[in-house]
Design an enzyme around this catalytic site. Structure first.
Site, PDB file in Angstrom:
ATOM      1  N   THR A 184      -5.514   7.149  -5.196  1.00  0.00           N
ATOM      2  CA  THR A 184      -5.495   7.343  -3.744  1.00  0.00           C
ATOM      3  C   THR A 184      -4.441   8.373  -3.345  1.00  0.00           C
ATOM      4  OG1 THR A 184      -6.172   5.054  -3.522  1.00  0.00           O
ATOM      5  CG2 THR A 184      -5.344   6.115  -1.532  1.00  0.00           C
ATOM      6  N   GLU A 231       0.835  -1.213   0.000  1.00  0.00           N
ATOM      7  CA  GLU A 231       0.000   0.000   0.000  1.00  0.00           C
ATOM      8  C   GLU A 231       0.865   1.256   0.000  1.00  0.00           C
ATOM      9  OE1 GLU A 231      -2.773   0.022  -1.008  1.00  0.00           O
ATOM     10  OE2 GLU A 231      -4.312  -0.184   0.522  1.00  0.00           O
TER      11      GLU A 231
HETATM   12  N1  LIG Z   1      -1.207  -5.113  -8.409  1.00  0.00           N
HETATM   13  C1  LIG Z   1      -1.600  -3.846  -8.402  1.00  0.00           C
HETATM   14  N2  LIG Z   1      -2.894  -3.550  -8.225  1.00  0.00           N
HETATM   15  C2  LIG Z   1      -3.311  -2.263  -8.231  1.00  0.00           C
HETATM   16  N3  LIG Z   1      -2.511  -1.203  -8.404  1.00  0.00           N
HETATM   17  C3  LIG Z   1      -1.202  -1.457  -8.585  1.00  0.00           C
HETATM   18  C4  LIG Z   1      -0.698  -2.776  -8.583  1.00  0.00           C
HETATM   19  N4  LIG Z   1       0.622  -2.719  -8.756  1.00  0.00           N
HETATM   20  C5  LIG Z   1       0.938  -1.411  -8.869  1.00  0.00           C
HETATM   21  N5  LIG Z   1      -0.165  -0.644  -8.786  1.00  0.00           N
HETATM   22  C6  LIG Z   1      -0.212   0.824  -8.879  1.00  0.00           C
HETATM   23  O1  LIG Z   1      -0.844   1.387  -7.714  1.00  0.00           O
HETATM   24  C7  LIG Z   1      -1.652   2.518  -8.097  1.00  0.00           C
HETATM   25  C8  LIG Z   1      -3.113   2.258  -7.772  1.00  0.00           C
HETATM   26  O2  LIG Z   1      -3.293   2.440  -6.466  1.00  0.00           O
HETATM   27  P1  LIG Z   1      -4.588   3.163  -5.871  1.00  0.00           P
HETATM   28  O3  LIG Z   1      -4.826   4.488  -6.494  1.00  0.00           O
HETATM   29  O4  LIG Z   1      -4.354   3.090  -4.393  1.00  0.00           O
HETATM   30  O5  LIG Z   1      -5.779   2.220  -6.313  1.00  0.00           O
HETATM   31  P2  LIG Z   1      -6.916   1.742  -5.365  1.00  0.00           P
HETATM   32  O6  LIG Z   1      -7.462   2.961  -4.690  1.00  0.00           O
HETATM   33  O7  LIG Z   1      -7.933   1.153  -6.256  1.00  0.00           O
HETATM   34  O8  LIG Z   1      -6.258   0.793  -4.435  1.00  0.00           O
HETATM   35  C9  LIG Z   1      -1.496   2.669  -9.580  1.00  0.00           C
HETATM   36  O9  LIG Z   1      -0.458   3.575  -9.821  1.00  0.00           O
HETATM   37  C10 LIG Z   1      -1.104   1.281 -10.034  1.00  0.00           C
HETATM   38  O10 LIG Z   1      -0.380   1.260 -11.252  1.00  0.00           O
HETATM   39  N1  LIG Z   2      -8.254   5.427   4.109  1.00  0.00           N
HETATM   40  C1  LIG Z   2      -7.777   5.449   2.756  1.00  0.00           C
HETATM   41  C2  LIG Z   2      -8.483   4.360   1.982  1.00  0.00           C
HETATM   42  C3  LIG Z   2      -8.092   4.285   0.533  1.00  0.00           C
HETATM   43  O1  LIG Z   2      -8.846   3.256  -0.072  1.00  0.00           O
HETATM   44  P1  LIG Z   2      -8.756   2.960  -1.648  1.00  0.00           P
HETATM   45  O2  LIG Z   2      -9.675   1.817  -1.841  1.00  0.00           O
HETATM   46  O3  LIG Z   2      -9.182   4.205  -2.325  1.00  0.00           O
HETATM   47  O4  LIG Z   2      -7.320   2.611  -1.908  1.00  0.00           O
HETATM   48  C4  LIG Z   2      -8.079   6.814   2.151  1.00  0.00           C
HETATM   49  O5  LIG Z   2      -9.226   7.252   2.246  1.00  0.00           O
HETATM   50  O6  LIG Z   2      -7.152   7.431   1.616  1.00  0.00           O
END
Ligand SMILES: Nc1ncnc2c1ncn2[C@@H]1O[C@H](COP(=O)(O)OP(=O)(O)O)[C@@H](O)[C@H]1O
Ligand SMILES: N[C@@H](CCOP(=O)(O)O)C(=O)O
Length: 289
Positions: A169, A120
């Protein structure tokens, strides 16, 4: 060998970085086996097929935590769209940590979750726990720092709608202020406490009354200008409560007829020229049976 990790609704209204719940769909699947060198193939939604993939980051983090270094051959079926607010990076991170745990015979849940949180951190710049922890337990989870988890078993249906827009995020976290007004903090404490009581009592109609948030969502609305319109449509369709899932753009609603509410939300998005997909998801689903 294979692990499946489902999506999550983090924050769940007033619980920024604290509340989350596992939902039955969508999900990621990670096949894995020991190998001579690291490799990853990706099917489904596109994410990096290299060592920056959070599944690799988290798997390596677990190996490091236990002082090992075993390369894995990974195949990721990416079913949770990145940048969705449904815990996409959290699910892959947990899958990577679980894969390494199975290979090394690690059973310590705290270590597995810590390794997943490193995934994360790589994705969003913050090792927030409110995706990986509920993805693991499925239950509604309440997380305090240092990692302490309280679990409320839940089993309810929820309308989840994912529009065809992205809110990374990392960007949504940058929109947050360093400080919040005391009145807003007090409101959130009250909302969170009443929500937890309603969930323990299994009173989802009442839980719906406490999904507001005064400390994160208001600052993120500039990234989600459609929020008010879509929320109104959900409430007019009979929702008991509505909020953004995680950092968005996915939204969720509680109610009696979640199929109808999901349709109303999709129509509201479409009315704004944004296509969207509804899931009727079961809350309370995780890796731990
Ligand atoms: N296995 C993966 N699954 C999702 N995102 C990934 C993965 N590996 C790397 N990333 C990168 O992480 C970022 C996505 O994260 P985020 O915005 O936190 O998505 P979410 O909110 O859906 O978790 C993107 O830049 C994506 O390319
Ligand atoms: N508490 C975090 C949760 C992010 O969740 P995601 O599913 O958008 O990765 C935030 O609010 O930033």
């Amino acid at each position: 060998m294979k692990v499946r990790v489902h999506a999550t609704i983090a924050n769940f209204g007033p619980g920024f970085d604290v509340f989350g719940v596992g939902i039955g769909e969508p999900y990621d699947e990670l096949s894995f086996r020991e190998s001579d060198e690291w490799s990853i193939r990706v099917e489904g939604f596109p994410v990096p097929a290299d060592e920056t993939n959070v599944a690799v980051v988290a798997a390596r983090a677990l190996a490091r935590l236990v002082g090992e270094d075993v390369p894995l051959e990974l195949k990721l079926r990416k079913g949770i769209r990145p940048g969705s607010g449904l815990g996409s990076s959290g699910a892959s991170s947990l899958a990577g940590a679980l894969a390494m745990a199975r290979v090394l015979g690690v059973e310590d849940e705290g270590l597995i979750l810590r390794a997943a949180m490193e995934g994360e951190r790589a994705a969003s710049g913050s090792a927030h726990p409110d995706n990986v922890v509920p993805a693991y337990y499925g239950d509604f989870t309440i997380i305090s720092t240092p990692l302490h988890v309280d679990r409320i078993p839940v089993d309810f249906r929820v309308a989840v709608v994912l529009p065809e827009v992205e809110v990374p995020t990392r960007e949504a976290r940058r929109a947050l202020p360093g400080k919040v007004p005391i009145g807003d903090a007090v409101s959130n404490v009250a909302l969170a406490a009443s929500l937890v009581k309603a969930l323990i009592e299994g009173d989802m109609e009442r839980a719906g009354m406490f999904l507001d948030d005064r400390i994160a969502l208001p600052y993120r609305l500039k990234l989600m200008p459609w929020y008010g319109t879509v929320r109104r449509a959900a409430m007019e369709a009979g929702a008991w409560g509505f909020s953004v899932s995680g950092s968005g753009p996915a939204v969720f609603a509680l109610g009696e007829d979640v199929v109808q509410i999901g349709k109303a939300i999709v129509e509201a998005f479409e009315g704004l020229g944004i296509s969207a997909k509804a899931y009727v998801a079961r809350a309370g689903v995780g890796v731990v049976p």
